[in-house]
Design a protein around this motif. Sequence first.
Motif, PDB file in Angstrom:
ATOM      1  N   LEU A 169       0.853  -1.178   0.000  1.00  0.00           N
ATOM      2  CA  LEU A 169       0.000   0.000   0.000  1.00  0.00           C
ATOM      3  C   LEU A 169       0.895   1.237   0.000  1.00  0.00           C
ATOM      4  N   PHE A 170       1.208   1.695  -1.199  1.00  0.00           N
ATOM      5  CA  PHE A 170       2.106   2.830  -1.349  1.00  0.00           C
ATOM      6  C   PHE A 170       1.276   4.064  -1.659  1.00  0.00           C
ATOM      7  N   THR A 171       1.092   4.932  -0.664  1.00  0.00           N
ATOM      8  CA  THR A 171       0.227   6.101  -0.791  1.00  0.00           C
ATOM      9  C   THR A 171       1.036   7.346  -1.136  1.00  0.00           C
ATOM     10  N   VAL A 172       0.336   8.465  -1.339  1.00  0.00           N
ATOM     11  CA  VAL A 172       1.010   9.744  -1.592  1.00  0.00           C
ATOM     12  C   VAL A 172       1.870  10.126  -0.387  1.00  0.00           C
ATOM     13  N   LEU A 173       1.392   9.839   0.820  1.00  0.00           N
ATOM     14  CA  LEU A 173       2.187  10.118   2.017  1.00  0.00           C
ATOM     15  C   LEU A 173       3.466   9.277   2.029  1.00  0.00           C
ATOM     16  N   ASP A 174       3.354   8.014   1.642  1.00  0.00           N
ATOM     17  CA  ASP A 174       4.550   7.157   1.564  1.00  0.00           C
ATOM     18  C   ASP A 174       5.555   7.728   0.566  1.00  0.00           C
ATOM     19  N   LYS A 175       5.052   8.210  -0.564  1.00  0.00           N
ATOM     20  CA  LYS A 175       5.917   8.815  -1.576  1.00  0.00           C
ATOM     21  C   LYS A 175       6.626  10.038  -0.996  1.00  0.00           C
ATOM     22  N   PHE A 176       5.883  10.865  -0.249  1.00  0.00           N
ATOM     23  CA  PHE A 176       6.482  12.052   0.362  1.00  0.00           C
ATOM     24  C   PHE A 176       7.576  11.666   1.356  1.00  0.00           C
ATOM     25  N   LEU A 177       7.307  10.668   2.183  1.00  0.00           N
ATOM     26  CA  LEU A 177       8.293  10.248   3.182  1.00  0.00           C
ATOM     27  C   LEU A 177       9.564   9.712   2.527  1.00  0.00           C
ATOM     28  N   SER A 178       9.397   9.029   1.408  1.00  0.00           N
ATOM     29  CA  SER A 178      10.587   8.528   0.702  1.00  0.00           C
ATOM     30  C   SER A 178      11.395   9.673   0.114  1.00  0.00           C
ATOM     31  N   LEU A 179      10.711  10.723  -0.357  1.00  0.00           N
ATOM     32  CA  LEU A 179      11.400  11.892  -0.903  1.00  0.00           C
ATOM     33  C   LEU A 179      12.112  12.684   0.198  1.00  0.00           C
ATOM     34  N   ALA A 180      11.500  12.704   1.394  1.00  0.00           N
ATOM     35  CA  ALA A 180      12.119  13.413   2.516  1.00  0.00           C
ATOM     36  C   ALA A 180      13.458  12.778   2.894  1.00  0.00           C
ATOM     37  N   LYS A 181      13.592  11.482   2.624  1.00  0.00           N
ATOM     38  CA  LYS A 181      14.870  10.793   2.870  1.00  0.00           C
ATOM     39  C   LYS A 181      15.813  10.930   1.675  1.00  0.00           C
ATOM     40  N   LYS A 182      15.236  10.853   0.488  1.00  0.00           N
ATOM     41  CA  LYS A 182      16.031  10.860  -0.742  1.00  0.00           C
ATOM     42  C   LYS A 182      16.577  12.252  -1.072  1.00  0.00           C
ATOM     43  N   GLN A 183      15.747  13.281  -0.882  1.00  0.00           N
ATOM     44  CA  GLN A 183      16.153  14.654  -1.224  1.00  0.00           C
ATOM     45  C   GLN A 183      15.724  15.613  -0.112  1.00  0.00           C
ATOM     46  N   PRO A 184      16.255  15.432   1.096  1.00  0.00           N
ATOM     47  CA  PRO A 184      15.803  16.203   2.253  1.00  0.00           C
ATOM     48  C   PRO A 184      15.962  17.709   2.119  1.00  0.00           C
ATOM     49  N   GLN A 185      16.993  18.157   1.427  1.00  0.00           N
ATOM     50  CA  GLN A 185      17.268  19.594   1.346  1.00  0.00           C
ATOM     51  C   GLN A 185      16.642  20.273   0.127  1.00  0.00           C
ATOM     52  N   LYS A 186      15.941  19.509  -0.699  1.00  0.00           N
ATOM     53  CA  LYS A 186      15.304  20.137  -1.860  1.00  0.00           C
ATOM     54  C   LYS A 186      14.087  20.936  -1.415  1.00  0.00           C
TER      55      LYS A 186
END
Length: 619
Positions: free
Chosen positions: A53-70
Amino acid sequence: MLLPWLTGLAAGIGFLHFLQKLVFPYFWDDFWYLLKVVRYGIRLEMYVLKGELFTVLDKFLSLAKKQPQKPFIIYEGDIYTYQDVDKRSSRVAHVFLNHSTLKRGDTVALLMSNEPDFVHVWFGLAKLGCVVAFLNSNIVSNSLLHCIRSCEPRALVVGADLLGTIEEILPRIPEGISVWAMSDSVPRGVISLKEKLRTASDKPVARSHLVASSLRSTHVYIFTSGTTGLPKAAVITQMQTLKGSAGLWAFGCTANDIIYITLPLYHSSGALLGIGGCIELGATCVLKKKFSASQFWNDCRKYNVTVFQYIGELCHYLCKQPKREGEKDHQVRLAVGNGLRSDVWREFLDRFGNIKICEFYGATEGNICLVNHNGKIGSVGRTNFLHKLLFTFDLIKYDLQKDEPIRNEQGWCTPVKKGEPGLLISRVTENNPFFGYAGNKKHTEKKLLCDVFKKGDVYFNTGDLMVQDQENFLYFWDRIGDTFRWKGENVATTEVADVIGMLDFIQETNVYGVVVPDYEGKAGMASITLKPNKSLDLEKVYEQVVSFLPAYACPRFLRIQEKMETTGTFKLQKFHLVEEGFSPLKISDPLYFMDNLKKSYVPLTKELYDQIMLGEVKL
């Protein structure tokens, strides 16, 4: 031997290409766009098949790890990175974990203007598995109270600038609903969320809280006006949120784009397509508290905006601005939205440069979306045999005077011919469901048409009339029933009529929309009759509508009738009233115009009417 063969092959390919351009000019545009749609659909199905169950929130959390300073959000010059939003939303989650009894599945109402904390609170509550109900920040008094009650929240979060709106109804908010405000100074009975955020932890919230039970579980409620009067809470599932977030990607946006969002976040366009779309891309958005035509292009240049979201009124206001040098000096390449008139579309392109306009059509709660990815001016989308395989919809004959679909002797509805306006309906299936509204099931049932073409079939009634041309492009024609659009919002006529009807000198009220030259949508008009031996108080009518209705729903015109006409089924007659409009040259009844400076309705004279028609008086 080889050369003649190659020459013949090239000639054959050239001929086929010419033939395709002549007979199927949009084939490859349609094909590549639908291929993207299918690819995204397969991706979602793979998640389901794998049990992920990959939601929009899950996508955001992965981006917060992948590109935290963007940068994720730029607001009034301040930059909020993906990591910033992640940590701030975690603070919100921890406040409610430690200072409330909220649990997974509970609903929380959110009343905020466009600001970063809207996203922080939304995501923070989503991290707890809560359903967030987005309240329209324009609504007041009884309408606001109705919305709060209808979604049955356990808590209500209010922005600092809207605290006054809540204070008016605070004593009437049902018990058991805790009220939180993003302000240090709060009235008695309200908890300061802002104060508690200062000492809250920004550590990640346990994943057990945020895992969705399924992609069909409710993520948010978005309120929409309908024919029943007061706003209804449309159920938006995790799946719908994912589909909405794919819109910008489908239109060709990338992670390098900077998206300008001036549309309200309480609507699906701003929240799902805008914020959700940025997350799907991993892009940056420039968030504006409120649209400003005078600041728009300066903001675009200042923040290097490449994409913006629009509604038709937005582009219209931009075109109305005084012409300046260097209006094409910007980096905007794409505009995504709906409701853009053909004449404004052409003027906008001519004045502001080669910007690709991506017009689309879709109701918040609906199960259909039409997309004009070809750039055909005026069209809301295009259909073909490939599109029909994915989205089953029809345009059926509709009786405007009876306000109902036309059925033949066998009781079935009839599709219209190309070039004729028809009611847009979309078939409800397992793969294309309609989730309806929170609360009263009757509201959901009223949006459905049953036994349309055969026994047992069910269709979603969009409430919109469309026309399909010979090239299969679709064009918006009009709204049906008791709803019209003004200032980018749906206005429910029964809600307006109920508010006016509360006055003790009003016998009956009939509300409808009328066309005003050079304005998008329709302006509100109320035809009223007075009780016997009662006189009209124009100042009281003005005070009543501005006190209980959002600004866009206040009728701009009044018409006083001696007797109200009804249809054969005793419904109030609107058809002829709409056709007659507000012209004192055609109408002998007394007419009045809403004057905000005088805080009253004033007589609509021929001189005033001419000024309105020439655009000299602002509505």
